[in-house]
Design an enzyme around this catalytic site. Structure first.
Site, PDB file in Angstrom:
ATOM      1  N   GLY A  51      11.434  -2.719   4.890  1.00  0.00           N
ATOM      2  CA  GLY A  51      10.792  -4.207   4.684  1.00  0.00           C
ATOM      3  C   GLY A  51      10.293  -4.262   3.516  1.00  0.00           C
ATOM      4  O   GLY A  51      10.520  -5.646   2.900  1.00  0.00           O
ATOM      5  N   HIS A  52       9.687  -3.425   2.880  1.00  0.00           N
ATOM      6  CA  HIS A  52       9.038  -3.692   1.650  1.00  0.00           C
ATOM      7  C   HIS A  52      10.242  -3.799   0.634  1.00  0.00           C
ATOM      8  O   HIS A  52      10.429  -4.782  -0.229  1.00  0.00           O
ATOM      9  CB  HIS A  52       8.252  -2.454   1.066  1.00  0.00           C
ATOM     10  CG  HIS A  52       7.115  -2.028   2.055  1.00  0.00           C
ATOM     11  ND1 HIS A  52       7.060  -1.018   2.626  1.00  0.00           N
ATOM     12  CD2 HIS A  52       5.919  -2.828   2.076  1.00  0.00           C
ATOM     13  CE1 HIS A  52       6.073  -0.837   3.186  1.00  0.00           C
ATOM     14  NE2 HIS A  52       5.152  -2.120   2.871  1.00  0.00           N
ATOM     15  N   SER A  63       7.143  -0.004   9.663  1.00  0.00           N
ATOM     16  CA  SER A  63       5.737   0.162   9.339  1.00  0.00           C
ATOM     17  C   SER A  63       5.708   1.506   8.609  1.00  0.00           C
ATOM     18  O   SER A  63       5.937   2.434   9.443  1.00  0.00           O
ATOM     19  CB  SER A  63       4.846  -0.192  10.644  1.00  0.00           C
ATOM     20  OG  SER A  63       3.483   0.289  10.300  1.00  0.00           O
ATOM     21  N   SER A  64       4.898   1.269   7.792  1.00  0.00           N
ATOM     22  CA  SER A  64       4.290   2.592   7.328  1.00  0.00           C
ATOM     23  C   SER A  64       3.644   3.618   8.163  1.00  0.00           C
ATOM     24  O   SER A  64       4.057   4.741   7.826  1.00  0.00           O
ATOM     25  CB  SER A  64       3.476   2.389   5.874  1.00  0.00           C
ATOM     26  OG  SER A  64       4.126   1.259   5.167  1.00  0.00           O
ATOM     27  N   LYS A 109       5.641  -9.421   9.431  1.00  0.00           N
ATOM     28  CA  LYS A 109       4.893  -8.539  10.545  1.00  0.00           C
ATOM     29  C   LYS A 109       3.480  -8.534  10.640  1.00  0.00           C
ATOM     30  O   LYS A 109       2.941  -8.603  11.720  1.00  0.00           O
ATOM     31  CB  LYS A 109       5.489  -7.056  10.336  1.00  0.00           C
ATOM     32  CG  LYS A 109       5.045  -6.007  11.255  1.00  0.00           C
ATOM     33  CD  LYS A 109       5.209  -4.688  11.092  1.00  0.00           C
ATOM     34  CE  LYS A 109       4.204  -3.701  11.798  1.00  0.00           C
ATOM     35  NZ  LYS A 109       2.751  -3.807  11.107  1.00  0.00           N
ATOM     36  N   MET A 169       0.883  -1.216  -0.093  1.00  0.00           N
ATOM     37  CA  MET A 169      -0.022   0.034   0.014  1.00  0.00           C
ATOM     38  C   MET A 169       0.931   1.256  -0.149  1.00  0.00           C
ATOM     39  O   MET A 169       0.264   2.278   0.326  1.00  0.00           O
ATOM     40  CB  MET A 169      -1.010  -0.013   1.073  1.00  0.00           C
ATOM     41  CG  MET A 169      -1.935  -1.265   1.310  1.00  0.00           C
ATOM     42  SD  MET A 169      -3.293  -0.931   1.991  1.00  0.00           S
ATOM     43  CE  MET A 169      -2.702  -0.738   3.804  1.00  0.00           C
ATOM     44  N   GLY A 170       1.901   1.146  -0.463  1.00  0.00           N
ATOM     45  CA  GLY A 170       3.210   2.339  -0.379  1.00  0.00           C
ATOM     46  C   GLY A 170       3.598   2.559   0.812  1.00  0.00           C
ATOM     47  O   GLY A 170       3.521   1.878   1.727  1.00  0.00           O
ATOM     48  N   ALA A 171       4.045   4.142   0.893  1.00  0.00           N
ATOM     49  CA  ALA A 171       4.653   4.598   1.969  1.00  0.00           C
ATOM     50  C   ALA A 171       5.855   3.468   2.321  1.00  0.00           C
ATOM     51  O   ALA A 171       6.064   2.949   3.499  1.00  0.00           O
ATOM     52  CB  ALA A 171       3.859   4.817   3.116  1.00  0.00           C
ATOM     53  N   LEU A 172       6.617   3.067   1.491  1.00  0.00           N
ATOM     54  CA  LEU A 172       7.691   1.909   1.400  1.00  0.00           C
ATOM     55  C   LEU A 172       8.729   2.333   2.339  1.00  0.00           C
ATOM     56  O   LEU A 172       9.250   3.358   2.674  1.00  0.00           O
ATOM     57  CB  LEU A 172       8.167   1.699   0.060  1.00  0.00           C
ATOM     58  CG  LEU A 172       7.009   1.206  -1.161  1.00  0.00           C
ATOM     59  CD1 LEU A 172       7.692   1.089  -2.300  1.00  0.00           C
ATOM     60  CD2 LEU A 172       6.279   0.205  -0.723  1.00  0.00           C
TER      61      LEU A 172
HETATM   62  O1  PAF Z   1      -0.096  -5.561   3.755  1.00  0.00           O
HETATM   63  C1  PAF Z   1      -0.369  -4.873   2.749  1.00  0.00           C
HETATM   64  O2  PAF Z   1       0.211  -3.806   2.714  1.00  0.00           O
HETATM   65  C2  PAF Z   1      -1.987  -4.892   2.326  1.00  0.00           C
HETATM   66  O3  PAF Z   1      -2.820  -5.494   3.255  1.00  0.00           O
HETATM   67  C3  PAF Z   1      -1.895  -5.592   1.025  1.00  0.00           C
HETATM   68  C4  PAF Z   1      -1.401  -7.050   1.187  1.00  0.00           C
HETATM   69  C5  PAF Z   1      -1.156  -4.786   0.052  1.00  0.00           C
HETATM   70  C6  PAF Z   1      -3.336  -5.735   0.612  1.00  0.00           C
HETATM   71  O4  PAF Z   1      -4.053  -4.274   0.283  1.00  0.00           O
END
Ligand code: PAF
Length: 279
Positions: A35-36, A185-186, A149, A29-32
């Site tokens: 972790g992402h 976390s974002s 997480k 969902m962005g705001a990377l």
């Molecule tokens: O973990 C997240 O960021 C969201 O729940 C996901 C898996 C992208 C679904 O919107």
């Protein structure tokens, strides 16, 4: 990095890849944060093509205020994805993802969907399952990557893949932590300086439970709770010690070894979750 904002061109591009090419998919969902990005790096190491998505999915927010304040940092996210070599970014618009007044299907998979986050955020996992099913159907990944997480979300996605016999390998990345232990976390960017200092207690409670994993579930529960007592900025939603696979609560008189501890707590206006395997 190729950027697609529409479903049709994304599908056309991906279906033009050679059939034997593997696709790794990192939905976000962005705001990377790091972790992402580590999930993207894992995907790159095992797949021919890595696709990330950024979509702040409205149907998984049970709280409109949380949706309104969810951090959105698309330009910076794009730079970060470029830096780690992501091949394709998909960032669709909500009006193409959802038909107007689309009914969101409800999923009841017992404790996996209805305990913990499912109980405190009614409908949350209906929204998560709905969007992940849609994204999987458009991207058709070989492997999909999620962060540990969100422990319960990982269990939900595993169940989704099993129930619908989806030919997708799931990879769950370790939780990355700040130097003091706070899980990345974002939402952390929304913490004030004071809240940020207090937020570390979430991981401290979990690390202590892990260090004492031979203790009984009731003892672990009690000692974790002390980290939040007497601090008005905290509003504890749950501390849970559950079976790793089916998320059912451990009996209070059972040693916690091999179970998973999960915490959800409001720190000011920011809801924090974290979890740890106790062994
Ligand atoms: O973990 C997240 O960021 C969201 O729940 C996901 C898996 C992208 C679904 O919107």
């Amino acid at each position: 990095m190729l950027v697609f904002t529409q479903i049709g061109p994304l599908k056309a591009y991906l279906s033009n890849q050679k059939p034997q090419q593997s696709i790794g998919f990192v939905p976000t969902m962005g705001a990377l944060h790091a972790g992402h990005l580590s999930l993207v790096q894992q995907s790159k190491a095992s797949n021919d093509l890595t696709v990330a998505s950024i979509f702040v999915n409205p149907t998984q927010f049970n709280n409109p205020n949380d949706l309104a304040h969810y951090p959105r940092t698309l330009s910076l996210d794009m730079i970060l994805l470029e830096q780690v070599g992501c091949d394709v970014l998909f960032c669709p618009h909500a009006d193409e993802v959802y038909e107007s007044n689309e009914a969101i299907e409800q999923y009841n998979w017992g404790a996996i969907t209805h305990s913990l986050e499912g109980a405190y955020r009614p409908g949350h996992f209906d929204g998560v399952i709905t969007i992940v099913r849609k994204l999987f159907s458009w991207v058709r990944p070989t492997r999909a990557y999620f962060g540990k997480k969100d422990y319960q979300q990982c269990a939900v996605i595993k169940e989704l893949v099993n129930r619908f016999h989806l030919p997708i390998m799931l990879e769950f990345g370790e939780t990355l932590r700040e130097v003091d232990g706070l899980a990345m976390s974002s939402r952390n960017t929304r913490l004030s300086v004071e809240e940020r200092q207090l937020a570390v207690r979430v991981s401290k409670a979990l690390f202590e439970a892990k260090a004492n994993h031979q203790q009984l579930a009731s003892e672990a529960h009690q000692s974790m709770a002390t980290f939040f007592e007497g601090e008005p900025l905290f509003r504890l939603e749950y501390i849970a010690i559950v079976d790793q696979a089916n998320l059912t609560p451990l009996a209070p008189n059972k040693p916690t070894t091999g179970s998973v501890a999960l915490i959800a707590v409001w720190c000011g206006n920011v809801r924090l979750i974290d979890s740890m395997i106790l062994q």
